[in-house]
Design an enzyme around this catalytic site. Structure first.
Site, mmCIF file in Angstrom:
data_model
loop_
_atom_site.group_PDB
_atom_site.id
_atom_site.type_symbol
_atom_site.label_atom_id
_atom_site.label_comp_id
_atom_site.label_asym_id
_atom_site.label_seq_id
_atom_site.Cartn_x
_atom_site.Cartn_y
_atom_site.Cartn_z
ATOM 1 N N ASP A 251 0.733 -1.184 -0.067
ATOM 2 C CA ASP A 251 0.058 0.132 -0.070
ATOM 3 C C ASP A 251 0.915 1.148 -0.070
ATOM 4 O OD1 ASP A 251 -2.248 1.796 0.213
ATOM 5 O OD2 ASP A 251 -1.894 1.524 2.439
ATOM 6 N N SER A 252 0.495 2.379 -0.222
ATOM 7 C CA SER A 252 0.948 3.817 -0.042
ATOM 8 C C SER A 252 1.552 3.850 1.350
ATOM 9 C CB SER A 252 0.192 4.739 -0.451
ATOM 10 O OG SER A 252 -0.951 4.949 0.517
ATOM 11 N N CYS B 167 -4.501 -1.451 -1.862
ATOM 12 C CA CYS B 167 -4.525 -0.089 -2.111
ATOM 13 C C CYS B 167 -5.475 0.188 -3.070
ATOM 14 C CB CYS B 167 -3.183 0.410 -2.296
ATOM 15 S SG CYS B 167 -3.280 2.127 -2.704
ATOM 16 N N GLU C 229 -1.436 7.962 8.911
ATOM 17 C CA GLU C 229 -0.190 7.777 8.993
ATOM 18 C C GLU C 229 0.486 8.309 10.254
ATOM 19 O OE1 GLU C 229 1.986 5.896 6.752
ATOM 20 O OE2 GLU C 229 0.047 5.259 6.065
ATOM 21 N N CYS D 79 -10.922 3.163 0.520
ATOM 22 C CA CYS D 79 -9.469 3.442 0.622
ATOM 23 C C CYS D 79 -9.106 2.731 1.866
ATOM 24 C CB CYS D 79 -9.161 4.783 1.003
ATOM 25 S SG CYS D 79 -7.568 5.263 1.521
ATOM 26 N N HIS E 267 -7.010 2.746 3.918
ATOM 27 C CA HIS E 267 -6.588 3.657 5.319
ATOM 28 C C HIS E 267 -7.884 3.661 6.146
ATOM 29 C CE1 HIS E 267 -2.807 4.592 3.350
ATOM 30 N NE2 HIS E 267 -2.269 5.036 4.453
HETATM 31 N N1 DGL Z 1 -4.635 3.232 0.835
HETATM 32 C C1 DGL Z 1 -4.744 3.861 -0.387
HETATM 33 C C2 DGL Z 1 -6.016 3.617 -1.104
HETATM 34 O O1 DGL Z 1 -6.514 2.306 -0.722
HETATM 35 C C3 DGL Z 1 -4.083 4.922 -0.769
HETATM 36 C C4 DGL Z 1 -4.295 6.343 -0.022
HETATM 37 C C5 DGL Z 1 -3.283 7.434 -0.339
HETATM 38 O O2 DGL Z 1 -2.195 7.041 -0.293
HETATM 39 O O3 DGL Z 1 -3.811 8.448 -1.002
HETATM 40 O O4 DGL Z 1 -6.475 4.052 -1.914
#
Ligand code: DGL
Length: 253
Positions: free
Chosen positions: A6-7, A69, A147, A179, A181
């Site tokens: 993931d990011s 992600c 984060e 997302c 996150h």
């Molecule tokens: N967790 C990611 C997603 O599911 C990316 C969030 C990001 O880095 O903007 O889209």
């Protein structure tokens, strides 16, 4: 060994579900937090990152990769599948279950800009949500909250309220967490939504359990669990939040 990336730390919400369906696998989790957030970056940039991460994971012995992600799935999964000969599992925007569950007839989708602009999301929405109204909203600042491991409290609530308010005001009672996150903020999202509309019974939908079931099928097809049952965490930046969220949300459950 299964790779998952993931990011940042968001993909841990997917790893948590994968460990429930297949605890006996060896996992390598990579947080690309030196390049986070992905949400507003170009598809080309994200494709390059995903390609580099895949090369690194394959060199370490990964033979199945979960793109945990939504933004990277939208930008890069077709490219990854065309370039590499191993199976990839991506995120699915959970519009279909949301359309089936809503009682108000309005579904709210919280996701990044990259996901909401992506073709995959548009196809899914047009296919499964033609009987309901869909309201979309970028979760502004949500990734930064996660984060920095700031998941609750007045600051988190204020940030979350800005993006949840338009969904609630449009009448949404079902909210897709588009997302990876965002599930870490689900308690705050639910609390804020209930404060804004105390009479509404909200449902939040996290696609991770469905993605984990798909992963299990793909992993078995590619030859069962491989390696020792353990998780290795890696990050391109600091791994402090990654370790903290892993300890709190995964090890203790
Ligand atoms: N967790 C990611 C997603 O599911 C990316 C969030 C990001 O880095 O903007 O889209």
């Amino acid at each position: 060994m299964t790779g998952i990336f993931d990011s940042g730390s968001g993909g841990l919400s997917v790893l948590r579900e994968m460990l429930k369906v297949l605890p006996e696998e060896e996992y390598l989790y990579f947080s690309d937090n030196a390049h986070c957030p992905y949400g507003e970056k170009s598809p080309e940039y994200i494709c390059d990152r995903a390609t580099e991460i895949t090369n690194m994971m394959m060199a370490k012995g990964c033979d199945v990769i979960v793109v945990a992600c939504n933004t990277a799935t939208a930008a890069a999964i077709s490219h990854l599948r065309a370039k590499f000969a191993i199976p990839f599992v991506g995120m699915e925007p959970a519009v279909k279950p949301a359309a089936a569950l809503t009682r108000s007839g309005v579904v709210g989708v919280l996701a990044t800009e990259g996901t909401l602009k992506g073709e995959k999301y548009h196809l899914t929405r047009d296919r499964y949500a033609d009987n309901v109204k869909v309201v979309e909203q970028v979760g502004r600042g949500f990734v930064e909250l996660v984060e920095s491991a700031c998941l609750e409290g007045p600051h988190a609530e204020a940030v979350v309220r800005e993006s949840v308010r338009p969904l609630v005001e449009a009448g949404a009672d079902t909210i897709v967490l588009g997302c990876t996150h965002y599930p870490f903020l689900s308690q705050t999202i639910a609390r804020v939504a209930s404060q804004l509309a105390p009479q509404t019974d909200f449902t939040l939908i996290d696609p991770a359990p469905a993605v984990a079931r798909r992963f299990l099928a793909v992993r078995k097809e590619a030859g069962g669990p491989v390696g020792l049952p353990r998780v290795t965490l890696m990050a391109s930046g600091s791994d402090a939040t990654l370790k903290k969220l892993f300890e709190y949300y995964i090890s203790q459950n």
